[in-house]
Design a protein around this motif. Structure first.
Motif, PDB file in Angstrom:
ATOM      1  N   GLN A  66       0.834  -1.211   0.000  1.00  0.00           N
ATOM      2  CA  GLN A  66       0.000   0.000   0.000  1.00  0.00           C
ATOM      3  C   GLN A  66       0.862   1.251   0.000  1.00  0.00           C
ATOM      4  O   GLN A  66       0.604   2.207  -0.737  1.00  0.00           O
ATOM      5  N   ASP A  67       1.910   1.261   0.803  1.00  0.00           N
ATOM      6  CA  ASP A  67       2.763   2.442   0.938  1.00  0.00           C
ATOM      7  C   ASP A  67       3.537   2.751  -0.340  1.00  0.00           C
ATOM      8  O   ASP A  67       3.689   3.911  -0.721  1.00  0.00           O
TER       9      ASP A  67
ATOM     10  N   GLN B 140      15.643   8.970  -7.567  1.00  0.00           N
ATOM     11  CA  GLN B 140      16.176  10.034  -6.723  1.00  0.00           C
ATOM     12  C   GLN B 140      15.481  11.341  -7.089  1.00  0.00           C
ATOM     13  O   GLN B 140      15.875  12.014  -8.031  1.00  0.00           O
ATOM     14  N   PRO B 141      14.400  11.708  -6.380  1.00  0.00           N
ATOM     15  CA  PRO B 141      13.698  12.954  -6.705  1.00  0.00           C
ATOM     16  C   PRO B 141      14.607  14.169  -6.582  1.00  0.00           C
ATOM     17  O   PRO B 141      15.534  14.185  -5.774  1.00  0.00           O
ATOM     18  N   GLU B 142      14.345  15.171  -7.417  1.00  0.00           N
ATOM     19  CA  GLU B 142      15.147  16.388  -7.372  1.00  0.00           C
ATOM     20  C   GLU B 142      14.847  17.172  -6.090  1.00  0.00           C
ATOM     21  O   GLU B 142      13.743  17.155  -5.566  1.00  0.00           O
TER      22      GLU B 142
ATOM     23  N   LYS C  83       5.106  12.586  -0.252  1.00  0.00           N
ATOM     24  CA  LYS C  83       3.824  13.246  -0.063  1.00  0.00           C
ATOM     25  C   LYS C  83       2.697  12.216  -0.076  1.00  0.00           C
ATOM     26  O   LYS C  83       2.884  11.057  -0.452  1.00  0.00           O
ATOM     27  N   GLU C  84       1.511  12.662   0.281  1.00  0.00           N
ATOM     28  CA  GLU C  84       0.375  11.776   0.508  1.00  0.00           C
ATOM     29  C   GLU C  84       0.093  10.853  -0.674  1.00  0.00           C
ATOM     30  O   GLU C  84      -0.126   9.656  -0.517  1.00  0.00           O
ATOM     31  N   LYS C  85       0.084  11.374  -1.891  1.00  0.00           N
ATOM     32  CA  LYS C  85      -0.277  10.598  -3.068  1.00  0.00           C
ATOM     33  C   LYS C  85       0.936  10.178  -3.904  1.00  0.00           C
ATOM     34  O   LYS C  85       0.783   9.829  -5.075  1.00  0.00           O
ATOM     35  N   GLU C  86       2.097  10.203  -3.332  1.00  0.00           N
ATOM     36  CA  GLU C  86       3.297   9.756  -4.022  1.00  0.00           C
ATOM     37  C   GLU C  86       3.591   8.299  -3.639  1.00  0.00           C
ATOM     38  O   GLU C  86       3.635   7.964  -2.450  1.00  0.00           O
TER      39      GLU C  86
END
Length: 557
Positions: free
Chosen positions: A122-123, A158-160, A145-148
């Protein structure tokens, strides 16, 4: 040497025989079942989403054991996969969920052991499990974030401009009410050099009423890191999922890859892999035996076990190239070779180790104060061990026997039969004794393996260049024949020193990794720690924890 009885030669016939009781029960409920052979010892059953929970209930009525749950993402749908053990075989149950309705019935009420893997799925993938008794986040702390959902294909590794993860200070721990009840928070940073994990105690006086674990502090992104890797590179990653189980994770990954790529492994390679896996089992069990004694103030065995383990691992560095045996398993092969002189040296070492170990265990067993501290401490009842699907020495100490080497033997354990070790009381003393018995049995297996190797002149299976050629040939075959061939992954099963270890791998048409999910035994042993501490005293937490010794890294994927 004892030979196991293997499956019938026809895999379809084998699947039909053992799945018949399941098919009959499903037919009564109006559920059509089409069992397909997946690999040796494993059959596959694809379901409609609406039948997911019902099938789980049927399998529970047939005394099935839950083993693992994970999900795999495709462009137009997600597939949820659940592995059960029933009738001395594995059943892989799958269902497809079309986007955007990513939800499925929870099976936690049927198999409590599924809960944390449902929450992990789920996560990371955003698949909701309906009517779960516990749908709190597990792997997610506050990094996204909530919907990521970081395991989805479009999400970057690796998000910016990534910022430090804020403290997860508002996690909703369960509460125990009462005027005399107080809480003790332990961790995630501990006094030793162990990995981070948080334990929240509710107690009255010194008596523990409830303990809850919070893990995931060192989420490494293993599943995402695997995507796009070559099979050879994946084996290096697998060796580092949990450093104390380097061989077991590598071997499980190699087995899954070799199944996917149709690589035949030579018998000598199987023997060499089993040799280092049993050595890994001995090194970790000996370390745990000493640490359990140390946690109740008996330091002499701790010092002796540390000495013996250190000499054992130094020898591994000299003979195999690494103290922890990392990267010793390669695709279709191993990274080392053993000459007669080295085989003799390993035999002499095992003989000396066995002698020292026997003398040490005699001292431990003759020390009444130790038995007084370990007996009836941290008791896990057999029924609880079964409900939680416990594995390895945790299960065996509570009369719940699980051992892949015997239940579904794989080479070379179809030639050697490990002892069926099991104890009754389920306390810390039993978990220590299971380790003692397994060390002795592993030494016996090593002796038999070394004798076979000394009489075996067969070459190793394939070279690294040959492995690369096979991968390229397989990718070409997939591209030219069918795109759907890359939609079904393979499973590797190994009896690690902590218990049954499962690895799922799916390759794309180019032979690169699409999905990798390693299920360490610790996923199913961590909840046992919560259960066995009820009614014990707070000062016994360290020795109870050490007697389980689940891996933080193995679940903090």
């Amino acid at each position: 040497m004892t030979l196991h009885t293997s499956n019938p030669n026809n895999p379809v016939q084998a699947a039909t025989i053992w799945t018949q009781p399941i098919a009959e029960n499903l037919q009564k409920l109006g559920i059509k079942s089409d069992f397909q052979p997946h690999s040796q010892w494993i059959s596959r059953l694809s379901l409609n989403r609406s039948d997911w929970l019902t099938v789980a209930e049927v399998l529970r009525s047939l005394e099935a054991r839950f083993s693992a749950l994970w999900a795999d993402e495709f462009p137009e749908y997600a597939e949820v996969l659940c592995l059960y053990f029933v009738e001395n075989h594995y059943l892989l149950v799958t269902t497809k969920i079309c986007t955007p309705e990513l939800h499925l019935a929870s099976i936690t009420t049927v198999f409590p052991a599924a809960n944390r893997m449902e929450r992990h799925t789920q996560d990371l993938l955003g698949i909701a499990f309906n009517d779960s008794p516990d749908d709190r986040r597990w792997t997610r702390h506050r990094a996204w974030k909530e919907k990521e959902y970081p395991l989805r294909q479009h999400f970057p590794l690796q998000p910016e401009a990534q910022k430090p993860t804020p403290a997860d200070s508002h996690y909703p721990f369960f509460q125990t009410q009462g005027s005399a009840v107080y809480e003790i928070p332990v961790g995630p940073i501990h006094a030793g050099i162990i990995e981070p994990g948080h334990f929240r105690f509710q107690a009255v006086g010194e008596t523990i009423l409830n303990i809850e674990e919070r893990l995931g502090y060192t989420h490494k992104g293993i599943e995402k890191l695997a995507v796009g890797r070559s099979p050879q590179d994946l084996l290096k990653l697998a060796a580092r999922v949990s450093g104390d189980s380097s061989v077991a994770h590598s071997w499980a990954a190699a087995k899954a890859l070799e199944s996917q790529l149709n690589i035949q492994v030579d018998n000598k390679v199987h023997l060499l892999r089993a040799l280092i896996c049993e050595r890994e089992r001995i090194a970790n069990h000996v370390g745990d035996i000493g640490a359990i004694c140390n946690d109740v103030g008996f330091t002499f065995p701790h010092q002796q076990c540390a000495r013996m383990r250190e000499l054992w691992q130094r020898q591994q560095n000299l003979v195999f190239g690494h103290r922890l045996l990392m990267d010793c398993i390669t695709l279709g092969d191993v990274s080392f070779s053993l000459e007669d002189a080295q085989l003799n040296k390993l035999q002499n070492e095992a003989f000396d180790f066995k002698k020292d170990f026997s003398q040490l265990i005699q001292i431990i067993q003759d020390y009444p104060s130790l038995e007084d501290r370990l007996a009836n401490t941290g008791t896990l009842p057999p029924i609880t061990a079964k409900q939680l699907g416990c594995l390895g020495y945790v299960a065996k100490a509570s009369r719940f026997y699980v051992d892949v080497r015997i239940d579904t033997p794989y080479p070379p354990y179809h030639m050697f039969c490990p002892d069926k070790i099991r104890h009754k009381t389920g306390d810390v003393m039993s978990r220590l004794q299971v380790r003692v018995d397994e060390v002795r049995d592993s030494l016996r297996l090593i002796e038999e393996i070394l004798n076979c190797l000394k009489s075996d002149t067969a070459p190793c299976a394939i070279s690294g260049d040959q492995a690369a050629d096979l991968i390229e040939e397989k990718a070409s075959h997939q591209s030219s024949h069918s795109k759907t061939s890359s939609n079904i992954g393979s499973i590797g099963l190994v009896e690690a020193w902590r218990g049954e270890l499962i690895c799922y791998i799916r390759l794309d048409a180019d032979g690169k990794v699409c999905r990798y999910f390693p299920r360490d035994p610790s996923w199913l042993n961590w909840p046992a720690l919560e259960a066995l501490l009820d009614g014990n005293i707070v000062p016994d937490f360290p020795v109870c924890n050490k007697s389980v010794n689940a891996s933080y890294s193995g679940v903090d994927l």
